[in-house]
Design an enzyme around this catalytic site. Structure first.
Site, PDB file in Angstrom:
ATOM      1  N   LYS A 129       0.637  -0.882  -0.021  1.00  0.00           N
ATOM      2  CA  LYS A 129      -0.077   0.231  -0.369  1.00  0.00           C
ATOM      3  C   LYS A 129       0.973   1.691  -0.324  1.00  0.00           C
ATOM      4  O   LYS A 129       2.558   1.420   0.281  1.00  0.00           O
ATOM      5  CB  LYS A 129      -1.122   0.049   1.076  1.00  0.00           C
ATOM      6  N   ASP A 169      -7.083   4.798  -4.827  1.00  0.00           N
ATOM      7  CA  ASP A 169      -7.545   4.223  -3.283  1.00  0.00           C
ATOM      8  C   ASP A 169      -8.491   5.437  -2.884  1.00  0.00           C
ATOM      9  O   ASP A 169      -8.318   6.475  -3.691  1.00  0.00           O
ATOM     10  CB  ASP A 169      -6.723   4.012  -2.135  1.00  0.00           C
TER      11      ASP A 169
END
Ligand code: NDP
Length: 448
Positions: A129, A169
């Site tokens: 991430k 995201d």
């Protein structure tokens, strides 16, 4: 709740001591370790061979400065992060978040969750991430482009189609992915599927935009059917009005539900007639306006400042699709008191541990994010496959793959829960099923 295993409890203490002031990361690790107690009791080699200790430590963390110049000539310096958490079953894969709340702990929590989620898809992708504390809100396209180019000028050294494949995201949608991909292509002089969520003209997959929201509803539909219920005729409340929320609203509506509320970080709208999704798409995807503008064309709807009270609206199904820890114990109790029978998480970790406990104790059907929102990354992996094949599937083909992945994922998590003594507990089931594939692979590699 304490972890009912001495070794894992000690490991949790070490995680807290070694990663101070990162409460979201602690929360994510604690939940997984709690679920894995019966697994390590049945398979002590996971502790003996150091797998559990390795699991909670990222393989690599990259942290860098991102200088950029705004339209007035002023220089800003943001922080960039990429946490390459676990590559046991494939290249690191996970989105980039651009939001002022981003710091290392948030990216670690998201990267950790991503390991299990990606494993649950059944596809060969590891967990990672990244992101930045940059806020795209209120910035011009030129400023966002400059920021993205600066961000990628550092990040490109560490990623690649077989190494690490970022995606979007919060705050990173099609526009940002375009700027990031363009800069990677320029720096590397190669056209490869290094990012997913790309535009359809340059390697994106049909149905990727819809995938997380649609997948959430496919998963929820399985869970509802197993309990003799369905979306048909149900009233639904959805928090957020971003990518996940919009397509969850679309699919829930197609499945016969009536969505009556949505939100953004400023407040929520309540439209008893059912949300006009075309209007939300126009406001959010095209005009980038606040959700309060919905009332300009829908005067019968209500707008309330602040997000929290959205959970006081009576509904049968709640789909939190905004951000972490947005639904606390008090909100959970309000939902339960108003007859909510199903909660499925579209956002990552949107319910606090106390809220999850309240839902499970009250017998509310509960779908944890790791399982329920895995459709996004699964379709990203399908985008990677299409890029490698230099080929495109139709919308229907991708959607069929997605549906099958979500149905399989539901049965996989549900049977793991039953196998390890927690029937019906999809939190435990998702953590266990997600872990086993990763843990077995790590065992096979020896100490690396
Ligand atoms: P978007 O940026 O498209 O939308 C986020 C939405 O949540 C916006 O409506 C935003 O409001 C709201 N929001 C963000 N932060 C807060 C906050 N602190 N309080 C209240 N509302 C907030 O993001 P996505 O839809 O892509 O992501 C939403 C969630 O889903 C995140 O948890 C993400 O990690 C998760 N997720 C996303 C996937 C994807 O494919 N996109 C895949 C799997 C999980 P505002 O516009 O006012 O900021």
């Amino acid at each position: 709740m304490s972890i009912q295993n001495e070794y894992l409890s000690g490991l949790m203490d070490r995680v807290v001591a070694r990663n101070p002031a990162e409460p979201e990361f602690h929360q994510a690790v604690r939940e997984v370790l709690e679920s894995l107690v019966p697994v390590v009791e049945a398979r002590p080699e996971f502790i003996r061979e150091g797998i559990m200790d390795c699991l909670v430590e990222p393989e690599r963390i990259i942290k860098f400065r991102v200088p950029w110049e705004d339209e007035k000539g002023q220089i800003h310096v943001n922080r960039g992060f990429r946490v390459q958490f676990n590559s046991a079953i494939g290249p690191y894969k996970g989105g980039l978040r651009f939001h002022p709340s981003v710091y290392e702990g948030i990216i670690k929590f998201l990267g950790f969750e991503q390991i299990f989620k990606n494993s649950l898809t059944g596809l060969p992708i590891g967990g990672g991430k990244g992101g930045s504390d940059f806020d795209p809100k209120g910035k011009t396209d030129l400023e966002v482009m400059r920021f993205c180019q600066s961000f990628m000028t550092e990040l490109f050294k560490y990623i690649g189609p077989d190494t690490d494949v970022p995606a979007g995201d919060i705050g990173v949608g099609g526009r940002e992915i375009g700027y990031l991909f363009g800069q990677y292509k320029r720096l590397r002089n190669e056209f490869t599927g290094v990012l997913t969520g790309k535009g359809l003209t340059y390697g994106g997959s049909l149905a990727r935009t819809e995938a997380t929201g649609y997948g959430l509803c496919y998963f929820t539909d399985c869970m509802l059917k197993d309990a003799g219920r369905s979306f048909e005729g149900a009233t639904v409340v959805i928090s957020g009005s971003g990518n996940v929320a919009i397509y969850a609203c679309e699919k829930a509506t197609q499945l016969g539900a009536r969505v009556v509320a949505m939100s953004d970080s400023g407040g929520y709208i309540y439209d008893r007639d059912g949300i006009d999704l075309a209007c939300i798409k126009q406001l959010k995807e095209v005009e980038r306006k606040r959700i309060s503008a919905y009332l300009d064309t829908h005067p019968n709807a209500e707008y309330h400042a602040g997000c929290r009270d959205i959970w006081n609206i009576p509904c049968g199904i709640a789909l939190p699709c905004a951000t972490q820890n947005e639904l606390d114990e008090q909100s959970a109790k309000a939902l339960i008191a108003n007859g909510c029978f199903c909660v499925a998480e579209g956002a990552n970790m949107p319910s606090t541990p106390e809220a999850v406990h309240a839902f499970q104790s009250a017998g509310v059907l509960f779908a944890p994010a790791k399982a329920a929102n895995a459709g996004g990354v699964a379709t990203s992996a399908l985008e990677m496959s299409q890029n490698s094949m230099r080929f495109y599937w139709t919308f229907q083909e991708v959607d069929e793959h997605l549906k099958k992945i979500m149905v399989d994922l539901y049965h996989n998590a549900s049977s793991a829960a039953a196998r390890y003594g927690a029937p019906g507990n999809l939190v435990a089931g998702a953590n266990i099923a997600g872990f086993l594939k990763v843990g077995e692979s790590m065992l096979a590699y020896g100490i690396v």
